[in-house]
Design a protein around this motif. Structure first.
Motif, PDB file in Angstrom:
ATOM      1  N   LYS A 131      37.769  -2.822  -5.320  1.00 34.89           N
ATOM      2  CA  LYS A 131      36.508  -2.373  -5.914  1.00 34.89           C
ATOM      3  C   LYS A 131      35.890  -3.384  -6.895  1.00 34.89           C
ATOM      4  O   LYS A 131      34.686  -3.635  -6.822  1.00 34.89           O
ATOM      5  CB  LYS A 131      36.711  -1.026  -6.602  1.00 34.89           C
ATOM      6  N   PRO A 132      36.675  -3.981  -7.823  1.00 34.36           N
ATOM      7  CA  PRO A 132      36.054  -4.955  -8.728  1.00 34.36           C
ATOM      8  C   PRO A 132      35.461  -6.153  -8.002  1.00 34.36           C
ATOM      9  O   PRO A 132      34.459  -6.709  -8.441  1.00 34.36           O
ATOM     10  CB  PRO A 132      37.211  -5.387  -9.635  1.00 34.36           C
ATOM     11  N   ILE A 133      36.055  -6.540  -6.881  1.00 30.87           N
ATOM     12  CA  ILE A 133      35.586  -7.732  -6.181  1.00 30.87           C
ATOM     13  C   ILE A 133      34.216  -7.483  -5.558  1.00 30.87           C
ATOM     14  O   ILE A 133      33.409  -8.388  -5.394  1.00 30.87           O
ATOM     15  CB  ILE A 133      36.619  -8.145  -5.112  1.00 30.87           C
ATOM     16  N   SER A 134      33.938  -6.198  -5.239  1.00 36.04           N
ATOM     17  CA  SER A 134      32.650  -5.902  -4.610  1.00 36.04           C
ATOM     18  C   SER A 134      31.505  -5.933  -5.609  1.00 36.04           C
ATOM     19  O   SER A 134      30.342  -5.989  -5.205  1.00 36.04           O
ATOM     20  CB  SER A 134      32.711  -4.541  -3.929  1.00 36.04           C
ATOM     21  N   SER A 135      31.784  -5.870  -6.916  1.00 36.74           N
ATOM     22  CA  SER A 135      30.693  -5.930  -7.894  1.00 36.74           C
ATOM     23  C   SER A 135      31.045  -6.887  -9.022  1.00 36.74           C
ATOM     24  O   SER A 135      31.324  -6.469 -10.131  1.00 36.74           O
ATOM     25  CB  SER A 135      30.407  -4.544  -8.454  1.00 36.74           C
ATOM     26  N   PRO A 136      31.067  -8.195  -8.732  1.00 40.44           N
ATOM     27  CA  PRO A 136      31.447  -9.155  -9.767  1.00 40.44           C
ATOM     28  C   PRO A 136      30.369  -9.258 -10.855  1.00 40.44           C
ATOM     29  O   PRO A 136      29.183  -9.142 -10.553  1.00 40.44           O
ATOM     30  CB  PRO A 136      31.577 -10.474  -8.999  1.00 40.44           C
ATOM     31  N   PRO A 137      30.780  -9.423 -12.121  1.00 43.05           N
ATOM     32  CA  PRO A 137      29.817  -9.475 -13.213  1.00 43.05           C
ATOM     33  C   PRO A 137      29.135 -10.828 -13.361  1.00 43.05           C
ATOM     34  O   PRO A 137      28.262 -10.978 -14.200  1.00 43.05           O
ATOM     35  CB  PRO A 137      30.665  -9.163 -14.447  1.00 43.05           C
ATOM     36  N   PHE A 138      29.556 -11.802 -12.590  1.00 40.77           N
ATOM     37  CA  PHE A 138      28.950 -13.144 -12.668  1.00 40.77           C
ATOM     38  C   PHE A 138      28.889 -13.693 -11.252  1.00 40.77           C
ATOM     39  O   PHE A 138      29.601 -13.218 -10.367  1.00 40.77           O
ATOM     40  CB  PHE A 138      29.795 -14.069 -13.560  1.00 40.77           C
ATOM     41  N   PRO A 139      28.012 -14.677 -11.004  1.00 39.25           N
ATOM     42  CA  PRO A 139      27.961 -15.244  -9.652  1.00 39.25           C
ATOM     43  C   PRO A 139      29.259 -15.952  -9.292  1.00 39.25           C
ATOM     44  O   PRO A 139      29.637 -16.939  -9.929  1.00 39.25           O
ATOM     45  CB  PRO A 139      26.779 -16.218  -9.702  1.00 39.25           C
ATOM     46  N   ILE A 140      29.947 -15.422  -8.289  1.00 41.99           N
ATOM     47  CA  ILE A 140      31.263 -15.946  -7.901  1.00 41.99           C
ATOM     48  C   ILE A 140      31.177 -17.408  -7.462  1.00 41.99           C
ATOM     49  O   ILE A 140      32.070 -18.206  -7.733  1.00 41.99           O
ATOM     50  CB  ILE A 140      31.830 -15.080  -6.753  1.00 41.99           C
ATOM     51  N   GLU A 141      30.060 -17.781  -6.813  1.00 42.80           N
ATOM     52  CA  GLU A 141      29.980 -19.141  -6.268  1.00 42.80           C
ATOM     53  C   GLU A 141      29.842 -20.192  -7.364  1.00 42.80           C
ATOM     54  O   GLU A 141      30.064 -21.371  -7.128  1.00 42.80           O
ATOM     55  CB  GLU A 141      28.841 -19.240  -5.257  1.00 42.80           C
ATOM     56  N   ARG A 142      29.521 -19.761  -8.613  1.00 45.38           N
ATOM     57  CA  ARG A 142      29.386 -20.740  -9.689  1.00 45.38           C
ATOM     58  C   ARG A 142      30.540 -20.658 -10.686  1.00 45.38           C
ATOM     59  O   ARG A 142      30.421 -21.097 -11.827  1.00 45.38           O
ATOM     60  CB  ARG A 142      28.056 -20.521 -10.403  1.00 45.38           C
ATOM     61  N   ILE A 143      31.641 -20.102 -10.236  1.00 40.42           N
ATOM     62  CA  ILE A 143      32.727 -19.771 -11.161  1.00 40.42           C
ATOM     63  C   ILE A 143      33.345 -21.005 -11.832  1.00 40.42           C
ATOM     64  O   ILE A 143      33.589 -21.015 -13.030  1.00 40.42           O
ATOM     65  CB  ILE A 143      33.773 -18.933 -10.397  1.00 40.42           C
ATOM     66  N   GLU A 144      33.520 -22.077 -11.033  1.00 45.95           N
ATOM     67  CA  GLU A 144      34.178 -23.252 -11.601  1.00 45.95           C
ATOM     68  C   GLU A 144      33.302 -23.903 -12.671  1.00 45.95           C
ATOM     69  O   GLU A 144      33.776 -24.260 -13.743  1.00 45.95           O
ATOM     70  CB  GLU A 144      34.481 -24.268 -10.492  1.00 45.95           C
ATOM     71  N   GLU A 145      32.003 -23.979 -12.342  1.00 47.90           N
ATOM     72  CA  GLU A 145      31.040 -24.555 -13.272  1.00 47.90           C
ATOM     73  C   GLU A 145      31.012 -23.762 -14.584  1.00 47.90           C
ATOM     74  O   GLU A 145      30.997 -24.332 -15.678  1.00 47.90           O
ATOM     75  CB  GLU A 145      29.668 -24.489 -12.595  1.00 47.90           C
ATOM     76  N   MET A 146      31.044 -22.425 -14.466  1.00 44.24           N
ATOM     77  CA  MET A 146      30.993 -21.573 -15.651  1.00 44.24           C
ATOM     78  C   MET A 146      32.233 -21.749 -16.512  1.00 44.24           C
ATOM     79  O   MET A 146      32.153 -21.793 -17.737  1.00 44.24           O
ATOM     80  CB  MET A 146      30.881 -20.101 -15.224  1.00 44.24           C
ATOM     81  N   THR A 147      33.385 -21.858 -15.863  1.00 42.30           N
ATOM     82  CA  THR A 147      34.619 -22.025 -16.624  1.00 42.30           C
ATOM     83  C   THR A 147      34.607 -23.347 -17.375  1.00 42.30           C
ATOM     84  O   THR A 147      35.043 -23.434 -18.520  1.00 42.30           O
ATOM     85  CB  THR A 147      35.830 -21.969 -15.680  1.00 42.30           C
ATOM     86  N   ARG A 148      34.069 -24.389 -16.710  1.00 44.71           N
ATOM     87  CA  ARG A 148      34.007 -25.694 -17.369  1.00 44.71           C
ATOM     88  C   ARG A 148      33.045 -25.640 -18.553  1.00 44.71           C
ATOM     89  O   ARG A 148      33.292 -26.224 -19.602  1.00 44.71           O
ATOM     90  CB  ARG A 148      33.560 -26.756 -16.357  1.00 44.71           C
ATOM     91  N   LEU A 149      31.931 -24.888 -18.407  1.00 46.59           N
ATOM     92  CA  LEU A 149      30.944 -24.772 -19.485  1.00 46.59           C
ATOM     93  C   LEU A 149      31.559 -24.157 -20.743  1.00 46.59           C
ATOM     94  O   LEU A 149      31.265 -24.574 -21.846  1.00 46.59           O
ATOM     95  CB  LEU A 149      29.783 -23.887 -19.024  1.00 46.59           C
TER      96      LEU A 149
END
Lengths: 134, 126
Positions: free
Chosen positions: B98-116
């Motif tokens: 269920k959590p995977i179906s409604s992620p709170p952030f864009p999953i495709e930009r996850i690496e960039e966000m973590t680096r930020l």
């Protein structure tokens, strides 16, 4: 301001209705945490390792004497579609949940959510039924 | 023959109405194998609650050991109960996904966000 300090000391539900703006250092990973940037007034976990400390019995009362580390064990979706992290105290086993903050480590969050589907050495850890036997 | 049948106890789920027969050697299940709900008997202070504990998440405790995280609909307290092999597997996996179906952030930009945020971008263990 003195009156505010007195209120903080004697009002048991002070932090339930007032934001806590203290900054702290994470006891688990050493990450310096400030209250700004969370998108919430009630930050209770480290944005880097998502660990929390067991301070409250009920939200905001600061009455617990356990002070154990609270390990993130999973995420769940609230009614409005936002995520909340489920924490479990390593010392006493109490379970509580807290909203995710805006600056939480997205990699760790996704790893938590994907944990039941993770594969280790070609096996599904924790999955007690074989893949084809659904 | 009839006397033997009377000894069997029947478990009935108060949430979904699922019934199952408890054999003599088995203990009654602490959650419904169909909807994974159970009844919240009393809270931490010992007060009676009686609300329905809904399954909200899965906790992978160790290898071959899953626990269902339940939350009381009435008072909001959370508890865990071990998953058993009789449980509805589709329901278990649907709760886990269920959590995977409604992620709170864009999953495709996850690496960039973590680096930020200056965090650790390796996908190792948590």
């Amino acid at each position: 301001m003195n009156r505010e300090n007195k209120k903080r000391k004697y009002d048991k539900k002070y932090y339930r209705t007032h934001p806590c703006t203290d900054s702290f250092t994470c006891k688990v990973c050493g990450w310096p945490v400030v209250s700004a940037g969370a998108g919430t007034n009630h930050r209770n976990h480290c944005p880097n390792c998502l660990y929390s400390i067991h301070l409250d019995n009920k939200p905001g009362d600061r009455e617990s004497e356990c002070h154990g580390r609270m390990e993130p064990i999973g995420v769940w979706v609230r009614k409005k579609g936002e995520w909340a992290i489920i924490h479990r105290c390593v010392r006493c086993g109490k379970i509580s949940s807290n909203r995710v903050a805006a600056d939480d480590n997205p990699m760790k969050l996704t790893a938590l959510a994907m944990r039941p589907f993770g594969k280790k050495d070609g096996l599904y850890p924790g999955c007690f039924f074989p893949e084809g036997e659904l | 023959m009839k006397g033997k049948e009377k000894k069997k106890e029947i478990y009935q789920c108060l949430n979904c109405g699922w019934t199952s027969i408890i054999r003599e050697e088995e203990t009654p299940p602490d959650h419904c194998p169909n909807c994974l709900c159970s009844i919240h008997n009393e809270d931490e202070e010992g007060n009676e609650c009686g609300g329905i504990l809904e399954p909200v998440g899965i906790w992978v405790r160790s290898e071959k050991e899953w626990e269902i995280v339940q939350r009381c609909r009435f008072c909001g307290e959370m508890s865990t109960t071990p998953a058993t092999e009789h449980d509805n597997r589709i329901k278990l996996l649907s709760i886990a996904s269920k959590p995977i179906s409604s992620p709170p952030f864009p999953i495709e930009r996850i690496e960039e966000m973590t680096r930020l945020m200056g965090g650790n971008t390796d996908k190792g263990e948590i």
